[in-house]
Design an enzyme around this catalytic site. Structure first.
Site, PDB file in Angstrom:
ATOM      1  N   PRO A  69       0.800  -1.231   0.000  1.00  0.00           N
ATOM      2  CA  PRO A  69       0.000   0.000   0.000  1.00  0.00           C
ATOM      3  C   PRO A  69       0.830   1.279   0.000  1.00  0.00           C
ATOM      4  CG  PRO A  69      -0.984  -1.593   1.468  1.00  0.00           C
ATOM      5  CD  PRO A  69       0.341  -2.174   1.042  1.00  0.00           C
ATOM      6  N   TYR A  70       1.993   1.273   0.639  1.00  0.00           N
ATOM      7  CA  TYR A  70       2.848   2.461   0.630  1.00  0.00           C
ATOM      8  C   TYR A  70       3.251   2.813  -0.791  1.00  0.00           C
ATOM      9  CZ  TYR A  70       7.093   5.264   1.177  1.00  0.00           C
ATOM     10  OH  TYR A  70       8.056   6.240   1.061  1.00  0.00           O
ATOM     11  N   GLY A  71       3.797   1.824  -1.523  1.00  0.00           N
ATOM     12  CA  GLY A  71       4.204   2.069  -2.901  1.00  0.00           C
ATOM     13  C   GLY A  71       3.021   2.418  -3.800  1.00  0.00           C
TER      14      GLY A  71
END
Length: 391
Positions: free
Chosen positions: A198-200
Site C-alpha cells: 500500500p505504501y508504494g
C-alpha cells in the site's frame, strides 16, 4: 453653578482628543519606520528571495532539507502536524537561523483542506517541497486506508491549494517502492511501476495525480524516487528520531542503533531465504545529505511546463547482512542478531541506476561509504539517546 466651579470640572473631552491625536501620531511614526510592516514578510514575494513551503519539515528528511535550504538562503515555511516529526528538530533550526523572515513553523494537518487553503492564502510561496507522509512498508500492509488517505488524498489537497493560489513549482518526495519488484536490475526511470504494498501504491497514485494535473497547469514538477535513506547531518545538528511507538516499523539503521545502545536486546532481521547471495534483502542505501542535495538541485533546475522524474540512489546494492556488519563497525558494539520470517510486502532486491539524474541535474552521491554514513548518524544517536528530548 458659578464660573469658578466650571473651571475646576475635569475636561474629559479635551483629554480624550489629545490621547487620540497622540495615538494617531504614534501609528504614523511607526509605519514610517524601517522595521515596521503591516504584513509578514512571509506573505509577500520578494525579488531575489525564493520562499519554499516544506511539508513534513519537522521529520527526518524534511528537517535536513530545511537545513540545507536555509543554509542556501532560501526562505522556508514548515508545515507539519508532528504525528511523525519532532518539534525538537524545528527548534534546532530556529536557533540556527533566528533572523526575521528566514523560517516559520505552522502546526497543521494536510488532511484539513480549509487549514491548508488558509496557509496558502496567508503566505506567498514560490515552490513546494512535499515530504509529509507516513512511510513504513510494514505498517502500510496493516493500515492501508490510512496510507491512501495520508499520501494520496493529502497530495491532492496540496495540489488544489497550489492551483488556487498560483504556486507553480513542486518537488515531490516519492519512492522506489513504486517499482515493486522488477524483473531486472538496476532500476531505471523507465522500469515499469508495479508496487506490491500500500505504501508504494499510494505513492504511485499521488505521482499519477501530479502528472495528470501538470499537463494542464504548466507546473514545474520534479518527482524524486529515492531509495533507502541513512545518515544524518555531518555537523551533528540533526538526526533521525522516530516516535517510540514506531520503532518496530522504522529503518534498519534505527534498529541497529537501538541494539547498540541497549534500548532493545538485539536486532531482528526479517527474511533470510530471499534469492540473493546471502539470503537477505539487497537495498540501495542513500545518505540523507546526498538526498537533500538532489532536492535542491531539482528545485534549481525545475522549469515551467516540464516534468522531471529521477531515481536518487548510489547505484550499488548492499545486503542486510552487509549493513549489519557495517553498523557493528560504526558503533563498536557487539549486536545480537535474530533472524525471523519475511516482513509482509518486502521484496528481494532493489537498487538504482542514477545515470539520468547525473546527466540532467549534475548530481552524484558522494557519501557512499556505508560505515561512514552510519558512523555519522551514530554520533548523533549517542548524544541523543532519547531523540530531541535529550538534546
Amino acid at each position: 453653578m458659578d464660573f469658578g466651579d466650571y473651571r475646576r470640572k475635569p475636561n474629559v473631552v479635551g483629554k480624550f482628543t489629545v490621547a487620540a491625536a497622540l495615538t494617531v501620531m504614534c501609528i504614523i511614526v511607526l509605519k514610517q519606520s524601517p522595521g515596521f510592516s503591516s504584513t509578514s514578510v512571509f506573505s509577500r514575494h520578494e525579488i531575489g528571495v525564493t520562499h519554499v513551503l516544506v511539508t513534513g519539515g519537522a521529520g527526518y528528511i524534511g528537517s535536513h532539507a530545511t537545513l540545507r535550504l536555509l543554509r542556501d538562503n532560501y526562505r522556508v515555511t514548515i508545515v507539519d502536524n508532528l504525528s511523525r516529526g519532532n518539534m525538537g528538530a524545528v527548534r534546532v533550526l530556529q536557533r540556527l537561523f533566528p533572523e526575521p523572515g528566514r523560517l516559520q513553523f505552522i502546526y497543521a494537518d494536510l488532511g484539513d483542506a480549509k487549514a491548508v487553503n488558509k496557509i496558502f492564502s496567508e503566505n506567498a510561496f514560490d515552490a513546494v517541497m512535499h515530504f509529509a507522509a507516513v512511510a513504513y512498508v510494514g505498517e502500510s500492509t496493516m493500515e492501508p486506508l490510512r496510507y491512501y488517505h495520508n499520501i494520496t488524498s493529502n497530495t491532492l489537497t496540496v495540489l488544489e491549494a497550489m492551483a488556487a493560489h498560483n504556486v507553480k513549482t513542486l518537488i515531490y518526495s516519492s519512492t522506489c517502492a513504486t517499482y515493486g519488484e522488477p524483473d531486472t536490475m538496476p532500476i531505471t526511470e523507465a522500469t515499469p511501476q508495479n508496487p506490491i504494498n500500500p505504501y508504494g501504491k499510494a505513492k504511485k497514485m499521488a505521482e499519477d495525480i501530479i502528472l495528470d494535473f501538470s499537463k494542464s497547469s504548466k507546473m514545474a514538477v520534479m518527482i524524486l524516487r529515492y531509495f533507502n535513506v541513512i545518515g544524518s547531518d555531518p555537523e551533528g545538528r540533526l538526526g533521525e528520531a522516530p516516535q517510540p511507538e514506531l520503532r518496530e516499523h522504522g529503518r534498519i539503521s534505527g534498529a541497529c542503533f537501538d541494539a547498540a545502545l541497549g534500548v532493545i536486546p538485539g536486532l531482528k532481521v526479517r527474511g533470510i531465504d530471499y534469492p540473493t547471495a546471502d539470503g537477505t534483502c539487497i537495498r540501495d542505501y542513500i545518505d540523507v545529505t546526498d538526498l537533500v542535495d538532489a532536492h535542491v538541485k531539482a528545485l534549481d533546475k525545475a522549469q515551467p511546463d516540464k516534468v522531471g522524474i529521477y531515481n536518487v540512489g548510489t547505484g550499488h546494492g548492499r545486503s542486510v547482512k552487509e549493513f549489519v556488519e557495517a553498523c557493528k563497525k560504526a558503533t563498536g558494539a557487539s549486536i545480537k542478531v535474530q533472524f525471523l520470517a519475511r516482513r509482509p510486502g518486502d521484496y528481494a532486491e532493489v537498487y538504482s541506476d542514477p545515470s539520468k539524474i547525473h546527466d540532467e541535474l549534475n548530481w552524484t552521491a558522494r557519501h557512499t561509504d556505508l560505515r561512514e554514513s552510519l558512523a555519522t548518524a551514530w554520533k548523533w544517536q549517542k548524544t541523543h539517546p532519547n531523540g530531541y528530548g535529550s538534546a
